[in-house]
Structures are given as C-alpha cells and as structure tokens.
Design a protein around this motif. Structure first.
Motif, PDB file in Angstrom:
ATOM      1  N   ILE A  50       0.850  -1.199   0.000  1.00 30.63           N
ATOM      2  CA  ILE A  50       0.000   0.000   0.000  1.00 30.63           C
ATOM      3  C   ILE A  50       0.882   1.245   0.000  1.00 30.63           C
ATOM      4  CG2 ILE A  50      -1.763   1.282   1.274  1.00 30.63           C
ATOM      5  CD1 ILE A  50      -2.728  -1.348  -0.113  1.00 30.63           C
ATOM      6  N   LEU A  51       1.947   1.226   0.787  1.00 32.25           N
ATOM      7  CA  LEU A  51       2.857   2.365   0.817  1.00 32.25           C
ATOM      8  C   LEU A  51       3.583   2.527  -0.521  1.00 32.25           C
ATOM      9  CD1 LEU A  51       4.296   1.995   4.427  1.00 32.25           C
ATOM     10  CD2 LEU A  51       2.500   3.551   3.620  1.00 32.25           C
ATOM     11  N   SER A  52       3.852   1.421  -1.218  1.00 33.87           N
ATOM     12  CA  SER A  52       4.513   1.529  -2.521  1.00 33.87           C
ATOM     13  C   SER A  52       3.579   2.121  -3.576  1.00 33.87           C
ATOM     14  CB  SER A  52       5.087   0.189  -2.972  1.00 33.87           C
ATOM     15  OG  SER A  52       4.065  -0.706  -3.311  1.00 33.87           O
ATOM     16  N   VAL A  53       2.265   1.986  -3.394  1.00 36.61           N
ATOM     17  CA  VAL A  53       1.312   2.656  -4.290  1.00 36.61           C
ATOM     18  C   VAL A  53       1.494   4.171  -4.174  1.00 36.61           C
ATOM     19  CG1 VAL A  53      -1.154   3.116  -4.683  1.00 36.61           C
ATOM     20  CG2 VAL A  53      -0.382   0.779  -4.275  1.00 36.61           C
ATOM     21  N   ILE A  54       1.659   4.644  -2.963  1.00 35.69           N
ATOM     22  CA  ILE A  54       1.877   6.078  -2.748  1.00 35.69           C
ATOM     23  C   ILE A  54       3.206   6.510  -3.361  1.00 35.69           C
ATOM     24  CG2 ILE A  54       2.241   7.856  -0.988  1.00 35.69           C
ATOM     25  CD1 ILE A  54       0.343   6.148   0.820  1.00 35.69           C
ATOM     26  N   GLU A  55       4.249   5.729  -3.162  1.00 34.33           N
ATOM     27  CA  GLU A  55       5.568   6.057  -3.726  1.00 34.33           C
ATOM     28  C   GLU A  55       5.519   6.072  -5.247  1.00 34.33           C
ATOM     29  OE1 GLU A  55       8.194   7.246  -2.068  1.00 34.33           O
ATOM     30  OE2 GLU A  55       6.885   7.133  -0.317  1.00 34.33           O
ATOM     31  N   SER A  56       4.792   5.134  -5.848  1.00 39.10           N
ATOM     32  CA  SER A  56       4.651   5.108  -7.311  1.00 39.10           C
ATOM     33  C   SER A  56       3.931   6.341  -7.813  1.00 39.10           C
ATOM     34  CB  SER A  56       3.898   3.847  -7.752  1.00 39.10           C
ATOM     35  OG  SER A  56       4.627   2.705  -7.449  1.00 39.10           O
ATOM     36  N   ALA A  57       2.910   6.768  -7.108  1.00 37.31           N
ATOM     37  CA  ALA A  57       2.165   7.967  -7.499  1.00 37.31           C
ATOM     38  C   ALA A  57       3.060   9.203  -7.392  1.00 37.31           C
ATOM     39  CB  ALA A  57       0.922   8.126  -6.639  1.00 37.31           C
TER      40      ALA A  57
END
Length: 63
Positions: A50-57
């Motif tokens: 879930i945190l990597s979704v934020i980093e990707s965005a």
C-alpha cells in the motif's frame, strides 16, 4: 530473520490511501493497487504494498 510487514484490512488500506472502500476496490480492479492476499475468506494487503502505491504515485507525479 523476522520481517515486520503487517497485513491490512480493506478499511485500513483505504484509510492510508485516503479513499473510500468502493474507490479502493476500483483501484484494485484498475491494477493501481495490488490484489489482496487471501487467507481463507479474508482479503489482506501487506502494508509495504500500500505504501509503494503512494511512492509510485509520487514518482509518476515527479516524472
């Protein structure tokens, strides 16, 4: 070696992304959020994913 990556419920994961649960499931369907890990009938998401979704965005925004 012990890895601490808590599994989140849909409510917890949606709260981290600051979206509603229906929007969270739309992002799963779109492929933006990874599919859950199934444990019996439970669906859980590793917090790191879930945190990597934020980093990707963030990376897409800065690109």
């Amino acid at each position: 070696m012990q890895i601490n990556d808590p599994l989140l419920t849909k409510k917890e994961a949606a709260a981290i992304l600051d979206v509603s649960i229906p929007t969270f499931y739309r992002r799963v369907a779109d492929g933006i959020v990874p599919k859950p890990i199934k444990i019996g009938t439970l669906s859980k998401w590793p917090q790191s994913e879930i945190l990597s979704v934020i980093e990707s965005a963030k990376a897409a925004r800065d690109a």
